[in-house]
Design an enzyme around this catalytic site. Structure first.
Site, PDB file in Angstrom:
ATOM      1  N   ASN A 101       0.975  -1.254   0.077  1.00 21.27           N
ATOM      2  CA  ASN A 101       0.144   0.013   0.007  1.00 21.27           C
ATOM      3  C   ASN A 101       0.944   1.319   0.015  1.00 21.27           C
ATOM      4  O   ASN A 101       1.461   1.585   0.928  1.00 21.27           O
ATOM      5  CB  ASN A 101      -0.821  -0.062   1.282  1.00 21.27           C
ATOM      6  N   TRP A 102       1.200   1.942  -1.066  1.00 21.60           N
ATOM      7  CA  TRP A 102       2.008   2.825  -1.360  1.00 21.60           C
ATOM      8  C   TRP A 102       1.513   4.041  -0.545  1.00 21.60           C
ATOM      9  O   TRP A 102       2.132   5.070  -0.721  1.00 21.60           O
ATOM     10  CB  TRP A 102       2.233   3.119  -2.672  1.00 21.60           C
ATOM     11  N   LYS A 103       0.113   4.281  -0.261  1.00 20.30           N
ATOM     12  CA  LYS A 103      -0.488   5.559   0.196  1.00 20.30           C
ATOM     13  C   LYS A 103      -0.085   6.658  -0.873  1.00 20.30           C
ATOM     14  O   LYS A 103       0.066   6.175  -1.713  1.00 20.30           O
ATOM     15  CB  LYS A 103       0.017   5.668   1.750  1.00 20.30           C
TER      16      LYS A 103
ATOM     17  N   GLY B  79       2.521   2.639  10.669  1.00 24.68           N
ATOM     18  CA  GLY B  79       3.637   3.634  10.554  1.00 24.68           C
ATOM     19  C   GLY B  79       4.141   3.841  11.875  1.00 24.68           C
ATOM     20  O   GLY B  79       4.884   4.886  11.788  1.00 24.68           O
TER      21      GLY B  79
ATOM     22  N   GLY C 291       2.831  -0.886   4.292  1.00 33.93           N
ATOM     23  CA  GLY C 291       2.882   0.354   4.066  1.00 33.93           C
ATOM     24  C   GLY C 291       4.367   0.801   3.843  1.00 33.93           C
ATOM     25  O   GLY C 291       4.694   0.669   2.564  1.00 33.93           O
ATOM     26  N   GLY C 292       4.842   1.534   4.700  1.00 34.01           N
ATOM     27  CA  GLY C 292       6.176   1.953   4.655  1.00 34.01           C
ATOM     28  C   GLY C 292       7.275   1.135   3.927  1.00 34.01           C
ATOM     29  O   GLY C 292       7.904   1.728   2.940  1.00 34.01           O
TER      30      GLY C 292
ATOM     31  N   HIS D 276      -9.437   1.453   4.923  1.00 32.02           N
ATOM     32  CA  HIS D 276      -8.256   1.580   5.323  1.00 32.02           C
ATOM     33  C   HIS D 276      -8.500   2.603   6.767  1.00 32.02           C
ATOM     34  O   HIS D 276      -9.450   3.368   6.544  1.00 32.02           O
ATOM     35  CB  HIS D 276      -7.076   2.182   4.631  1.00 32.02           C
TER      36      HIS D 276
ATOM     37  N   SER E 289       3.347  -1.913  10.424  1.00 30.56           N
ATOM     38  CA  SER E 289       4.830  -1.989  10.578  1.00 30.56           C
ATOM     39  C   SER E 289       5.342  -3.444  10.295  1.00 30.56           C
ATOM     40  O   SER E 289       6.436  -3.743  11.167  1.00 30.56           O
ATOM     41  CB  SER E 289       5.258  -1.658  12.129  1.00 30.56           C
TER      42      SER E 289
ATOM     43  N   GLU F  78      -5.332  -4.548  10.608  1.00 33.92           N
ATOM     44  CA  GLU F  78      -4.433  -3.367  10.840  1.00 33.92           C
ATOM     45  C   GLU F  78      -4.838  -2.812  12.187  1.00 33.92           C
ATOM     46  O   GLU F  78      -5.485  -1.657  12.055  1.00 33.92           O
ATOM     47  CB  GLU F  78      -4.245  -2.528   9.652  1.00 33.92           C
TER      48      GLU F  78
ATOM     49  N   GLU G 169      -6.882   5.144   7.648  1.00 37.59           N
ATOM     50  CA  GLU G 169      -6.724   6.545   7.304  1.00 37.59           C
ATOM     51  C   GLU G 169      -7.792   6.915   6.681  1.00 37.59           C
ATOM     52  O   GLU G 169      -8.268   8.170   6.714  1.00 37.59           O
ATOM     53  CB  GLU G 169      -5.415   6.450   6.386  1.00 37.59           C
TER      54      GLU G 169
HETATM   55  P1  PGA Z   1       2.928   0.660   7.714  1.00 35.18           P
HETATM   56  O1  PGA Z   1       1.404   0.462   7.127  1.00 35.18           O
HETATM   57  O2  PGA Z   1       3.469  -0.809   6.909  1.00 35.18           O
HETATM   58  O3  PGA Z   1       3.650   1.815   7.195  1.00 35.18           O
HETATM   59  O4  PGA Z   1       2.558   0.296   8.711  1.00 35.18           O
HETATM   60  C1  PGA Z   1       0.716  -0.378   6.743  1.00 35.18           C
HETATM   61  C2  PGA Z   1      -0.793  -0.211   6.103  1.00 35.18           C
HETATM   62  O5  PGA Z   1      -1.424   1.263   6.508  1.00 35.18           O
HETATM   63  O6  PGA Z   1      -1.359  -0.504   5.123  1.00 35.18           O
END
Ligand code: PGA
Length: 253
Positions: free
Chosen positions: A10-12, A175, A236-237, A99, A215, A169, A101
């Site tokens: 997930n590149w966001k 993050g 994500g990251g 998600h 994470s 999640e 977010e």
């Molecule tokens: P993260 O994000 O790996 O940066 O913690 C995961 C996500 O929000 O899908």
């Protein structure tokens, strides 16, 4: 194999044309040259602006393309939104929905997520439906209740193992570099699978993939992905660096 693991990035809201193209090309080359998708499925979800060029870069690699959100309508007066039909048209096979977010930044409710997922199915997209508790909910001992309620309300009745992936999640792990223990993750995943069985029947629940996200890094991927009810990761990251993303896959695929 009952459930093939899914390694999803997930590149966001990250990536301009050049770096997005390079990242996608590096992921595609790694997966293809090492035949990593013999054992795992792969998915990359860039921002809308990069879907087209990332789709080109992924062609023939066996890495699927997904978006990070979709509207529930097919078209019309929804300024700034993108429909599932449009995503399918541009080559997406998946869409991330609900998600945390989006739930936090855009006030998305579980009912809306279910409506979006049902629309995604109609367009031939698979939905990655995200759930997870906040830190306050975890500290209040409500993790399982919150996650089970989110499953009941966010997953449509038409969900099955072909059209749906669930991602657990914990909001506080996204993050932050913090993670639950593997035992905590397994406890939630087992409860989520049980909630899916109540809603969709045991047969479907046994086949639906439940990803862990929050994470995930090359160093901890195996701890989570070797658990009985963990069928992949939403990353994500660490999905923004091809080597990190591939090293997560290498650890488990
Ligand atoms: P993260 O994000 O790996 O940066 O913690 C995961 C996500 O929000 O899908």
């Amino acid at each position: 194999m009952l459930r093939k693991k899914l390694i999803a990035g997930n590149w966001k809201m990250n990536g301009l044309v050049r770096e997005g193209t390079e990242l996608a090309a590096a992921v595609a080359a790694g997966v293809k040259s090492e035949s990593l998708n013999d054992k795992c499925d792969f998915l990359v979800c860039p921002p809308f602006t990069l879907l087209s060029i990332v789709g080109e870069a992924l062609k023939g690699s066996g890495v699927a393309l997904g978006a990070q959100d979709a509207h529930f309508a097919e078209k019309g007066a929804h300024t700034g939104d993108v429909s599932p039909v449009m995503l399918k048209d541009i080559g997406c096979s998946y869409v991330i929905l609900g998600h945390s977010e989006r739930r936090a930044d855009h006030g998305e409710t579980s009912a809306l997520v279910a409506k979006k997922a049902a629309a995604a199915y109609k367009s031939g997209l698979k939905a990655v439906i995200c759930i997870g508790e906040t830190l306050a909910e975890r500290e209040a001992g409500k993790t399982l209740d919150v996650c089970v309620a989110q499953i009941e309300e966010s997953v449509p009745a038409e969900a099955d193992a072909d059209n749906t992936v669930v991602a657990y999640e914990p909001v506080w792990a996204i993050g932050t570099g913090k993670t639950p223990t593997p035992a905590d993750v397994e406890e939630v995943h087992a409860a989520v699978r049980n909630a899916l069985a109540q809603k969709l029947g045991q047969d479907i629940a046994d086949k639906i993939r439940i990803l862990y996200g929050g994470s995930v890094k090359p160093g901890n991927a195996k701890d989570f992905l070797s658990l009985a009810d963990v069928d992949g990761a939403l990353i994500g990251g660490a999905s923004l660096k091809a080597e990190d993303f591939l090293n997560i896959a290498r650890a488990v695929c």
